[in-house]
Motif scaffolding. Sequence first.
Motif, PDB file in Angstrom:
ATOM      1  N   PRO A 137       0.812  -1.225   0.000  1.00  0.00           N
ATOM      2  CA  PRO A 137       0.000   0.000   0.000  1.00  0.00           C
ATOM      3  C   PRO A 137       0.840   1.266   0.000  1.00  0.00           C
ATOM      4  O   PRO A 137       1.999   1.271   0.421  1.00  0.00           O
ATOM      5  CB  PRO A 137      -0.796  -0.118   1.309  1.00  0.00           C
ATOM      6  CG  PRO A 137       0.069  -0.945   2.192  1.00  0.00           C
ATOM      7  CD  PRO A 137       0.797  -1.914   1.299  1.00  0.00           C
ATOM      8  N   MET A 138       0.221   2.340  -0.482  1.00  0.00           N
ATOM      9  CA  MET A 138       0.794   3.673  -0.425  1.00  0.00           C
ATOM     10  C   MET A 138       0.162   4.427   0.741  1.00  0.00           C
ATOM     11  O   MET A 138      -1.049   4.434   0.907  1.00  0.00           O
ATOM     12  CB  MET A 138       0.543   4.428  -1.732  1.00  0.00           C
ATOM     13  CG  MET A 138       0.978   5.891  -1.694  1.00  0.00           C
ATOM     14  SD  MET A 138       0.406   6.837  -3.152  1.00  0.00           S
ATOM     15  CE  MET A 138       1.500   6.166  -4.398  1.00  0.00           C
ATOM     16  N   CYS A 169       0.055   4.048   8.623  1.00  0.00           N
ATOM     17  CA  CYS A 169       0.483   2.829   9.314  1.00  0.00           C
ATOM     18  C   CYS A 169      -0.683   1.978   9.815  1.00  0.00           C
ATOM     19  O   CYS A 169      -0.589   0.745   9.842  1.00  0.00           O
ATOM     20  CB  CYS A 169       1.384   3.192  10.492  1.00  0.00           C
ATOM     21  SG  CYS A 169       2.976   3.912  10.017  1.00  0.00           S
ATOM     22  N   SER A 170      -1.795   2.613  10.198  1.00  0.00           N
ATOM     23  CA  SER A 170      -2.872   1.842  10.833  1.00  0.00           C
ATOM     24  C   SER A 170      -4.221   2.008  10.159  1.00  0.00           C
ATOM     25  O   SER A 170      -5.226   1.500  10.663  1.00  0.00           O
ATOM     26  CB  SER A 170      -2.995   2.254  12.311  1.00  0.00           C
ATOM     27  OG  SER A 170      -3.269   3.638  12.429  1.00  0.00           O
ATOM     28  N   GLY A 171      -4.271   2.714   9.035  1.00  0.00           N
ATOM     29  CA  GLY A 171      -5.534   2.869   8.332  1.00  0.00           C
ATOM     30  C   GLY A 171      -5.919   1.604   7.578  1.00  0.00           C
ATOM     31  O   GLY A 171      -5.243   0.580   7.632  1.00  0.00           O
ATOM     32  N   ARG A 172      -7.027   1.694   6.860  1.00  0.00           N
ATOM     33  CA  ARG A 172      -7.485   0.549   6.066  1.00  0.00           C
ATOM     34  C   ARG A 172      -7.031   0.691   4.623  1.00  0.00           C
ATOM     35  O   ARG A 172      -6.746   1.799   4.149  1.00  0.00           O
ATOM     36  CB  ARG A 172      -9.007   0.441   6.128  1.00  0.00           C
ATOM     37  CG  ARG A 172      -9.760   1.599   5.488  1.00  0.00           C
ATOM     38  CD  ARG A 172     -11.260   1.421   5.612  1.00  0.00           C
ATOM     39  NE  ARG A 172     -11.996   2.558   5.071  1.00  0.00           N
ATOM     40  CZ  ARG A 172     -12.339   2.678   3.793  1.00  0.00           C
ATOM     41  NH1 ARG A 172     -12.020   1.724   2.926  1.00  0.00           N
ATOM     42  NH2 ARG A 172     -13.002   3.737   3.367  1.00  0.00           N
ATOM     43  N   ASN A 173      -6.958  -0.413   3.944  1.00  0.00           N
ATOM     44  CA  ASN A 173      -6.555  -0.410   2.540  1.00  0.00           C
ATOM     45  C   ASN A 173      -7.755  -0.117   1.632  1.00  0.00           C
ATOM     46  O   ASN A 173      -8.833  -0.669   1.826  1.00  0.00           O
ATOM     47  CB  ASN A 173      -5.959  -1.759   2.149  1.00  0.00           C
ATOM     48  CG  ASN A 173      -4.603  -1.991   2.777  1.00  0.00           C
ATOM     49  OD1 ASN A 173      -3.944  -1.059   3.227  1.00  0.00           O
ATOM     50  ND2 ASN A 173      -4.173  -3.252   2.819  1.00  0.00           N
ATOM     51  N   LYS A 174      -7.531   0.736   0.644  1.00  0.00           N
ATOM     52  CA  LYS A 174      -8.549   1.034  -0.359  1.00  0.00           C
ATOM     53  C   LYS A 174      -7.889   0.956  -1.732  1.00  0.00           C
ATOM     54  O   LYS A 174      -6.876   1.620  -1.981  1.00  0.00           O
ATOM     55  CB  LYS A 174      -9.145   2.424  -0.149  1.00  0.00           C
ATOM     56  CG  LYS A 174     -10.179   2.816  -1.223  1.00  0.00           C
ATOM     57  CD  LYS A 174     -10.768   4.188  -0.947  1.00  0.00           C
ATOM     58  CE  LYS A 174     -11.740   4.614  -2.049  1.00  0.00           C
ATOM     59  NZ  LYS A 174     -12.916   3.718  -2.134  1.00  0.00           N
ATOM     60  N   ALA A 175      -8.454   0.149  -2.617  1.00  0.00           N
ATOM     61  CA  ALA A 175      -7.916   0.017  -3.976  1.00  0.00           C
ATOM     62  C   ALA A 175      -8.551   1.078  -4.871  1.00  0.00           C
ATOM     63  O   ALA A 175      -9.781   1.209  -4.915  1.00  0.00           O
ATOM     64  CB  ALA A 175      -8.203  -1.378  -4.529  1.00  0.00           C
ATOM     65  N   ILE A 176      -7.722   1.842  -5.566  1.00  0.00           N
ATOM     66  CA  ILE A 176      -8.222   2.887  -6.443  1.00  0.00           C
ATOM     67  C   ILE A 176      -7.678   2.692  -7.855  1.00  0.00           C
ATOM     68  O   ILE A 176      -6.688   1.980  -8.076  1.00  0.00           O
ATOM     69  CB  ILE A 176      -7.852   4.297  -5.941  1.00  0.00           C
ATOM     70  CG1 ILE A 176      -6.327   4.517  -6.008  1.00  0.00           C
ATOM     71  CG2 ILE A 176      -8.365   4.516  -4.522  1.00  0.00           C
ATOM     72  CD1 ILE A 176      -5.917   5.953  -5.739  1.00  0.00           C
ATOM     73  N   ASP A 177      -8.344   3.340  -8.803  1.00  0.00           N
ATOM     74  CA  ASP A 177      -7.934   3.260 -10.205  1.00  0.00           C
ATOM     75  C   ASP A 177      -6.687   4.107 -10.458  1.00  0.00           C
ATOM     76  O   ASP A 177      -6.456   5.122  -9.792  1.00  0.00           O
ATOM     77  CB  ASP A 177      -9.042   3.759 -11.125  1.00  0.00           C
ATOM     78  CG  ASP A 177     -10.339   2.980 -10.971  1.00  0.00           C
ATOM     79  OD1 ASP A 177     -10.282   1.824 -10.505  1.00  0.00           O
ATOM     80  OD2 ASP A 177     -11.395   3.533 -11.333  1.00  0.00           O
ATOM     81  N   LEU A 368      -4.066   0.406  -7.620  1.00  0.00           N
ATOM     82  CA  LEU A 368      -3.210   0.980  -6.578  1.00  0.00           C
ATOM     83  C   LEU A 368      -3.910   0.886  -5.233  1.00  0.00           C
ATOM     84  O   LEU A 368      -5.076   1.283  -5.104  1.00  0.00           O
ATOM     85  CB  LEU A 368      -2.908   2.447  -6.903  1.00  0.00           C
ATOM     86  CG  LEU A 368      -2.044   3.207  -5.905  1.00  0.00           C
ATOM     87  CD1 LEU A 368      -0.633   2.636  -5.856  1.00  0.00           C
ATOM     88  CD2 LEU A 368      -2.013   4.703  -6.254  1.00  0.00           C
ATOM     89  N   VAL A 369      -3.205   0.365  -4.222  1.00  0.00           N
ATOM     90  CA  VAL A 369      -3.748   0.276  -2.866  1.00  0.00           C
ATOM     91  C   VAL A 369      -3.257   1.474  -2.062  1.00  0.00           C
ATOM     92  O   VAL A 369      -2.051   1.748  -2.021  1.00  0.00           O
ATOM     93  CB  VAL A 369      -3.314  -1.032  -2.174  1.00  0.00           C
ATOM     94  CG1 VAL A 369      -3.855  -1.091  -0.751  1.00  0.00           C
ATOM     95  CG2 VAL A 369      -3.808  -2.233  -2.969  1.00  0.00           C
ATOM     96  N   VAL A 370      -4.191   2.206  -1.442  1.00  0.00           N
ATOM     97  CA  VAL A 370      -3.872   3.379  -0.667  1.00  0.00           C
ATOM     98  C   VAL A 370      -4.426   3.215   0.749  1.00  0.00           C
ATOM     99  O   VAL A 370      -5.520   2.674   0.931  1.00  0.00           O
ATOM    100  CB  VAL A 370      -4.462   4.651  -1.313  1.00  0.00           C
ATOM    101  CG1 VAL A 370      -4.074   5.904  -0.507  1.00  0.00           C
ATOM    102  CG2 VAL A 370      -3.976   4.802  -2.744  1.00  0.00           C
TER     103      VAL A 370
END
Length: 375
Positions: A137-138, A169-177, A368-370
Motif C-alpha cells: 500500500p501507499m 500505518c494503521s488505516g485501512r486499505n482502499k484500492a483505487i484506479d 493501486l492500494v492506498v
Amino acid sequence: MSDWTLLALALALSLALVGVIIALVLAGPGAARARHARPRPTRGSFRRDGAPERPRRAAIIINPTKFDDVAATRRELTAASAALGWSEPLYIETTAEDPGTGQAREALEAGVDVVCPLGGDGTIRAVAVALAGTRTPMGLLPRGTGNLLARNLDIPVAGDLTEALRVACSGRNKAIDVAWLELDPAEEAATDDSGQAEEPVEGPPVDRHPFLVMAGMGFDAAIMGNTSEQLKARVGWSAYFVTGIKSIFIQRFRVRWSIDGREQRPVLARTILFGNCGTLTGGIQLIPSARLDDGLVDGIVVAPKTLVGWGSIAVRVLGRSDKAGQELIRTSGAEYTAVVDEPHPVQVDGDVIGEASRLRVTVDRQALVVRVSGV
C-alpha cells in the motif's frame, strides 16, 4: 445601483467563479476532516502460531525541495513511528533525475510494509508508477500546494504529518484506479519528463503519464503553466485565480474524439478534461459521477462561446447539477482518444507535461492500494 449594473456584477462574479473552478480541482479538492478512528489491530495480532511479529517498517520517499529542514522532519517522523510501534522508517530522497519511481522500487525490494511519498502530487504520481499492480500500500504524507489525492480520500493535509503517518500505518486499505494519459511522442516537447513516467531517467521524452485525479488539455493546462511557483509559494492555491481570469477566453480549438472506440461529434472546446475523481473545494462537484474505483474515466468538454455560456456553466457546477449541454459536455468511459489541429499544453494532476496534438486515456481498475482513515 441599476438593474443593469446588478446584472453585470452577477455575470462578472459567475465568470470569476468558473475561471477558478477548474484550477481549484487541480489545486485542492475539498475534504472533510479525517475521522480519528481507533487504530486498527495489527495484522500480527491475528497470528495463531505464537511466533513474534516482525517489526513493521515504512519507507518514506522524501521530496527535499518541500522542506527547509529535512533532518527535523525525519526526526519528527521517526518519533511518530516509534510511538506507533513501528521501526525507524527507511528514508530515501528524490532527485531531479528520479522524482520517486526508482526510490519506490528500492523500497519494495527492501520489503517494507507501506511506501509513503512525502511531497506534492508529482511525487505521489512517480511513486504510484512503482506501486501500481503490487499488494504494497501507499501511505500519503501530503506536502504540496494542492494535495489532490489526499483531499479526495479524506487524509489529513493541514500540515499534521504525525496524523497522516498514523493513517498510513494503521488505516485501512482502499484500492483505487490509476488512469494513464499517452501523448504522441512525436508531438511531445523534448524536455525532462518530471518523473511522470514508467522509467523517469534522463533520455528521450516519455509518452505515458499516470494521473490519479485529473488530466486535461487547453484552459486548465494554460492556468497551471502560467501560474508562477513564487506566487503559489506565497498565497497557495489562490494564485491560480488571477491566472484563471486572464486565461478564461483562451481561443477555442477543434477536438475530434472518441469514447471506447465510438467516434463523437467534433467540438470547439476551451478545454477537455479527464477525471479519475472530481470534487472541488467546499464540496463543489465538477464531475459528480467520477469515482476513484469504478474502472472508468469521466470526461468533460468545456465549450462556452460567451460570458453567458460561462455563467450557465457556473450555475450548473455550483448547483451540483450533472446535466450536460452544449457548453458543458459530460461523458464516461474506459478509453478516450482526442485529436486537435495544433499542439496544446497538457497537464496531469496540475503539472504541465508538455504539448501534444493527440491524446489517449486509459484506466487500470483498482490497480493501486492506498491507506485511508477508518476501520
